[in-house]
Design an enzyme around this catalytic site. Structure first.
Site, mmCIF file in Angstrom:
data_model
loop_
_atom_site.group_PDB
_atom_site.id
_atom_site.type_symbol
_atom_site.label_atom_id
_atom_site.label_comp_id
_atom_site.label_asym_id
_atom_site.label_seq_id
_atom_site.Cartn_x
_atom_site.Cartn_y
_atom_site.Cartn_z
ATOM 1 N N PRO A 1 0.838 -1.204 0.000
ATOM 2 C CA PRO A 1 0.000 0.000 0.000
ATOM 3 C C PRO A 1 0.874 1.255 0.000
ATOM 4 O O PRO A 1 1.840 1.332 0.746
ATOM 5 C CB PRO A 1 -0.792 -0.115 1.306
ATOM 6 N N GLU A 2 0.511 2.220 -0.833
ATOM 7 C CA GLU A 2 1.276 3.461 -0.882
ATOM 8 C C GLU A 2 0.478 4.564 -0.186
ATOM 9 O O GLU A 2 -0.567 4.306 0.403
ATOM 10 C CB GLU A 2 1.636 3.776 -2.335
ATOM 11 N N LYS B 1 3.456 6.365 4.644
ATOM 12 C CA LYS B 1 2.866 5.033 4.720
ATOM 13 C C LYS B 1 2.586 4.610 6.165
ATOM 14 O O LYS B 1 2.270 3.456 6.417
ATOM 15 C CB LYS B 1 3.795 4.012 4.059
ATOM 16 N N ARG C 1 14.040 -2.493 -5.342
ATOM 17 C CA ARG C 1 12.605 -2.583 -5.629
ATOM 18 C C ARG C 1 12.433 -2.603 -7.139
ATOM 19 O O ARG C 1 13.360 -2.327 -7.887
ATOM 20 C CB ARG C 1 11.882 -1.358 -5.038
#
Ligand SMILES: [Zn+2]
Length: 317
Positions: A2-3, A51, A272
C-alpha cells in the site's frame, strides 16, 4: 505494498469510525505490547504520515479508572497521551465493523494484530507490518525522518525538491522510493510518475528538466487516487488500462506499443521493482538483455488491490 493514497484512505476511514469515541477494550497481539490496555482512553484522531498510520489517544487522569500496563514504561508516561503507530508493509490492512457484530469470525483470525473496540465501531488491524505504542510527544522518533508527504496537511514542495536533489547523481526512481525524500511514494507512483514525465527511472536527479513540475505531478497523482479504491493514472477505468507502466512488464505500452520492461532499482538489499517503457522513457536504463519478460508484479498488484478494496467495502459507512 500500500502506498500513501491507500494509507491516507485507511486513516480517514478509521478517523471517521473512531474519533471522539472512548476505547472500551483493546487487544494488541504484538509481543512487546501484549500487556497494553488502551481502554478508558478516547481516540482523538487518526492520521497518516506517508505510509505510517498514527492513532492518537487521550491521556488518562486516573478519574477514568484506567490503570495497569500500557506498554510504555517511562515513569508517569502511562497517563500521557499515546499514539498507536502501525504500518501496513506488504499486506496489512485495517477494517472497521460494527461493535457487537460477530465480524464473521475475522477477529479470531491468526492474522489479527490489533483490535480497538469503541461504543459504535471496532477497528481490526490485520497482518500489520509494524505496531508500536509511544507517548504522542515521542511520535517523532518513529516518523520524524520522513520527508514531506504530498497528502499531508503541511506539504512543503520546496523542501521536497531540496531533498530530491540533495544527491545529484542519484537515480530518480531510487530517490522517489526513499521515504526521507518523499513520504508515501512506492513502486506504483514511481513507475507512473516517471512514465508520465517521460523519464527513465535511472535518470540522475540532476538531469531532471523541471524538478518542481515533476513534484507537482507526483502530488497530483496521489491526490487523484486518494478518494477511490484502485489506482488510475491513465484516466481509463477499464481493467488492464488503468495505468501505464507498473506491473505491465511484457505487455505493450499503452502509448507506443513497445514492450514494457522491469528491472530492480535501489541499493542492495533493498532493491525494488521499476517498470518502464524504453521508448517513452529514454535515458539510462539497466542492461537490457533482450529476453522476453513475463508480467512480473501483476499478481502481487492484484493482491494488494484486493486487500485495499476490502476495508472500504467492509466499513459500509
Ligand atoms: Zn511507450
Amino acid at each position: 505494498m500500500p502506498e500513501g493514497d491507500v494509507v491516507w484512505r485507511t486513516a480517514r476511514r478509521l478517523h471517521a469510525a473512531l474519533a471522539g469515541r472512548e476505547v472500551l477494550a483493546s487487544d494488541l497481539r504484538w509481543p512487546s505490547l501484549a500487556t497494553a490496555d488502551l481502554s478508558g482512553r478516547r481516540v482523538l484522531e487518526v492520521v497518516s504520515a506517508g505510509k505510517h498510520l498514527l492513532t492518537r489517544l487521550s491521556g488518562t487522569d486516573g478519574a477514568t479508572g484506567t490503570e495497569g500496563a500500557t506498554g510504555v514504561d517511562a515513569g508517569g508516561a502511562d497517563a500521557a497521551p499515546l499514539t498507536l503507530h502501525s504500518h501496513l508493509r506488504m499486506e496489512g490492512s485495517w477494517y472497521v465493523e460494527r461493535t457487537g457484530s460477530d465480524g464473521r469470525g475475522r477477529r479470531s483470525s491468526a492474522g489479527v494484530r490489533a483490535v480497538l473496540v469503541t461504543g459504535g465501531w471496532t477497528a481490526v488491524g490485520h497482518k500489520l507490518g509494524m505496531l508500536d505504542l509511544v507517548p504522542t510527544a515521542a511520535e517523532g522518533d518513529l516518523v520524524g525522518h520522513l520527508g514531506p508527504d504530498p497528502l499531508g496537511p503541511g506539504w512543503d514542495a520546496a523542501e521536497a525538491q531540496r531533498r530530491l536533489l540533495a544527491a545529484p547523481g542519484r537515480p530518480l526512481g531510487e530517490a522517489l522510493l526513499d521515504q526521507r525524500v518523499l513520504a508515501g511514494v512506492g513502486t506504483f507512483y514511481l513507475a507512473e510518475a516517471c512514465f508520465l514525465a517521460g523519464l527513465s527511472p535511472w535518470t540522475p536527479v540532476r538531469d531532471l528538466p523541471d524538478p518542481a513540475a515533476f513534484l507537482r505531478l507526483v502530488h497530483r497523482l496521489l491526490h487523484a487516487n486518494k478518494d477511490r479504491t484502485g489506482q488510475v493514472t491513465t484516466g481509463d477505468l477499464r481493467r488492464g488500462r488503468q495505468n501505464y507502466a507498473h506491473a505491465r512488464s511484457g505487455l505493450p505500452c499503452l502509448r507506443c506499443g513497445t514492450t514494457v520492461r522491469v528491472a530492480m532499482i535501489g541499493p542492495a538489499p533493498r532493491e525494488r521493482t521499476a517498470f518502464y517503457c524504453p521508448t517513452c522513457q529514454p535515458g539510462p536504463a539497466p542492461t537490457d538483455d533482450g529476453r522476453a519478460q513475463r508480467p512480473l508484479g501483476a499478481q502481487r498488484r492484484g493482491a494488494a488491490r484486493a486487500s485495499a478494496a476490502r476495508p472500504a467495502h467492509r466499513t459500509r459507512r
